[in-house]
Design a protein around this motif. Sequence first.
Motif, PDB file in Angstrom:
ATOM      1  N   SER A 323       0.826  -1.191   0.000  1.00  0.00           N
ATOM      2  CA  SER A 323       0.000   0.000   0.000  1.00  0.00           C
ATOM      3  C   SER A 323       0.868   1.252   0.000  1.00  0.00           C
ATOM      4  CB  SER A 323      -0.927  -0.006   1.220  1.00  0.00           C
ATOM      5  OG  SER A 323      -1.931   0.975   1.079  1.00  0.00           O
ATOM      6  N   PHE A 324       0.221   2.407   0.054  1.00  0.00           N
ATOM      7  CA  PHE A 324       0.940   3.681  -0.039  1.00  0.00           C
ATOM      8  C   PHE A 324       1.675   4.015   1.253  1.00  0.00           C
ATOM      9  CE2 PHE A 324       1.606   8.177   0.239  1.00  0.00           C
ATOM     10  CZ  PHE A 324       1.923   8.573  -1.053  1.00  0.00           C
ATOM     11  N   SER A 325       1.000   3.838   2.378  1.00  0.00           N
ATOM     12  CA  SER A 325       1.605   4.183   3.669  1.00  0.00           C
ATOM     13  C   SER A 325       0.925   3.366   4.753  1.00  0.00           C
ATOM     14  CB  SER A 325       1.447   5.685   3.964  1.00  0.00           C
ATOM     15  OG  SER A 325       0.117   5.989   4.359  1.00  0.00           O
ATOM     16  N   ASN A 326       1.403   3.541   5.976  1.00  0.00           N
ATOM     17  CA  ASN A 326       0.807   2.802   7.086  1.00  0.00           C
ATOM     18  C   ASN A 326      -0.537   3.371   7.514  1.00  0.00           C
ATOM     19  OD1 ASN A 326       1.938   5.168   8.110  1.00  0.00           O
ATOM     20  ND2 ASN A 326       2.613   4.223  10.023  1.00  0.00           N
ATOM     21  N   THR A 327      -0.998   4.421   6.848  1.00  0.00           N
ATOM     22  CA  THR A 327      -2.329   4.965   7.141  1.00  0.00           C
ATOM     23  C   THR A 327      -3.428   4.017   6.716  1.00  0.00           C
ATOM     24  OG1 THR A 327      -1.597   7.259   6.961  1.00  0.00           O
ATOM     25  CG2 THR A 327      -3.940   6.846   6.583  1.00  0.00           C
ATOM     26  N   ASP A 328      -3.268   3.351   5.565  1.00  0.00           N
ATOM     27  CA  ASP A 328      -4.347   2.563   4.975  1.00  0.00           C
ATOM     28  C   ASP A 328      -3.731   1.417   4.178  1.00  0.00           C
ATOM     29  OD1 ASP A 328      -6.533   1.525   3.624  1.00  0.00           O
ATOM     30  OD2 ASP A 328      -7.005   3.363   2.520  1.00  0.00           O
ATOM     31  N   VAL A 329      -3.882   0.200   4.675  1.00  0.00           N
ATOM     32  CA  VAL A 329      -3.368  -0.970   3.955  1.00  0.00           C
ATOM     33  C   VAL A 329      -4.520  -1.841   3.455  1.00  0.00           C
ATOM     34  CG1 VAL A 329      -1.143  -0.998   5.137  1.00  0.00           C
ATOM     35  CG2 VAL A 329      -3.080  -2.269   6.110  1.00  0.00           C
ATOM     36  N   SER A 330      -5.669  -1.215   3.237  1.00  0.00           N
ATOM     37  CA  SER A 330      -6.837  -1.964   2.765  1.00  0.00           C
ATOM     38  C   SER A 330      -6.842  -2.149   1.252  1.00  0.00           C
ATOM     39  CB  SER A 330      -8.125  -1.243   3.185  1.00  0.00           C
ATOM     40  OG  SER A 330      -8.249   0.005   2.512  1.00  0.00           O
ATOM     41  N   LYS A 331      -6.001  -1.408   0.535  1.00  0.00           N
ATOM     42  CA  LYS A 331      -5.963  -1.482  -0.920  1.00  0.00           C
ATOM     43  C   LYS A 331      -4.517  -1.498  -1.388  1.00  0.00           C
ATOM     44  CE  LYS A 331     -10.277   1.164  -1.125  1.00  0.00           C
ATOM     45  NZ  LYS A 331     -10.381   1.251   0.358  1.00  0.00           N
ATOM     46  N   VAL A 332      -4.324  -1.939  -2.612  1.00  0.00           N
ATOM     47  CA  VAL A 332      -2.983  -2.049  -3.179  1.00  0.00           C
ATOM     48  C   VAL A 332      -2.654  -0.793  -3.979  1.00  0.00           C
ATOM     49  CG1 VAL A 332      -1.474  -3.390  -4.706  1.00  0.00           C
ATOM     50  CG2 VAL A 332      -3.196  -4.559  -3.303  1.00  0.00           C
ATOM     51  N   TRP A 333      -1.496  -0.220  -3.708  1.00  0.00           N
ATOM     52  CA  TRP A 333      -0.967   0.876  -4.521  1.00  0.00           C
ATOM     53  C   TRP A 333      -0.070   0.250  -5.577  1.00  0.00           C
ATOM     54  CZ3 TRP A 333       3.640   4.526  -3.425  1.00  0.00           C
ATOM     55  CH2 TRP A 333       3.594   5.610  -4.300  1.00  0.00           C
TER      56      TRP A 333
END
Length: 418
Positions: A323-333
Motif C-alpha cells: 500500500s501507499f503508507s501505514n495509514t491505509d493498507v486496505s488497498k494495493v498501490w
Amino acid sequence: MSQQPLARDRRALLVGASSAFTAFLTGAMLPSPAWAAAPAWMRGASAAAVRKAYDFLDTKFDEYGAGDALRVPRSYTGGFFETPEWTFVSSFAYDDALVILAWLARGTPADVRRATILGDTLLYAQRHDPIGDGRTRASYQPDSFTTLTGTLDIGSPAAYTGNQAWVGMALAHLHARTRQRRFLTGALREATWIQEHTWDGARAPHGYTGGRSATDQPLTFKATEHNIDVGAFFTMLARLTGDHTWRARAAAAFGFVAAMQDRASGHVWTGTDPDGVTTNRNPIPEDVQTWAYLATLDDRYRRSVTWVLDQLAARDAGVAGVSFSNTDVSKVWLEGTAHTALAVRLRDAKGDELLAKRLLWNIQQAQATTAAGDGRGIPAASSDGLDTGFGDLYYASLHTGTTAWFLLAALATNPFRL
C-alpha cells in the motif's frame, strides 16, 4: 510519487523479507482459482503485458497530438477521473518524466523518438514559463497545451523540488542516450533552480526544502522523497559534466536521507515539519523506503525495503502487493508495488528475484482485470479511495506514471541511475 489530483497540485525463503509476506503472495491470501491457474507468475510480467503497457503510453501520448508536435499525455484515464460530465486531463510532470524513462528503458528507435519529443516539450515549458527562472510546474493541460503563442496552459503552478528533480533526471537520461546538448542544458537549469531556491544549510538536518507553492511561496518542510530525487539527479549531473560540485551537493541530499532513517526499525521517516527541523513521523510512506535503496544501492536501506514488505502488505480486488503508507493498507498501490518489485529485484537477496516476479504478476493481473481498465494501462490503486495519509486519495483509474513504473520494474531498469 506524483502530485495527487485531488490536491491539484510504496522469511521462509527470503533474507530480510518476512515469511508472512511470502505466504501472502504465494497464495495463502489470493483467490485460489486464479493462483492455481497462473503458473506464469514464476516468469513475472509477460511479454504481452509489457507490450500492452507500452501501447497504452503511446496512445496517451498521441491523444492530443501526433508526429513531431510538442505535447504531453494526460496522467489519469477512466473511472473517477472521467465521467459524462467531467474529465480530468492534467498531465503531471513527474508522470511525464517517468514516461520518458520507460521509453528509454526499452529503447527502440520509435521509443527514443517519442521520448525526445516529450523531452523537448518539457524544455519548451521550461523556456516559456511565465517566471522564466528555470523551473517547470507540477502539471500542464494537454488538451490546450500550446506551442503557437509562446504561452502555456499550466494545470498546477506549484514547483515542487521532487518534480524538478524528476524532470531533470529524465533530461539527463535523454542527454546520455541522444548526446543532444539541449537536454543537459535544461537539466542544469533545473538543478540550478533547486540549488538556489531550496537548499537549507541553516536548519539541521540540512537538506533541500519542498520548493515553491502554487502562489510562489517557499515550502519550508524538507521531504525525504525530494532529497532522494535531488541526490540521484545531482549524481547524474556530476557524472555527465565532470563537475564535482554536483557530487558534493548530492552527498548533502543523501545525508539528509540518512538522518531520516530510524535506527531501530530501519524504515525512513517522511521528512520534517515546516520548521525544517522536527521529524514528521506520520504517515510512513512506501516510496521513500524503496527509493532510498534504488537511488543509493546502499546496504543500510535494505532494511527499509524489508520494512515495506513487513508493514505495508495489502490485498484487494484479486491482487496483492503493498500500500501507499501505514495509514491505509486496505488497498494495493500499484505504483508502489512496482517500486518494491524493482527494489527487491536489485537487492537480490535469497528469494528476491522470485518475490519480484510475484509482485509483477500481481500488477499484470490488475492490468487485465481492473474495472475501469482497457487491458493495457495499469491503475493507480486496486480500487477507489486508497488514503495516502497526506490528505488525498488514489483511485482505480489508469495512470501513466504507474504504467511506466511497471515497465521499469519489468525491464529491471533503475531510473535513479544512469
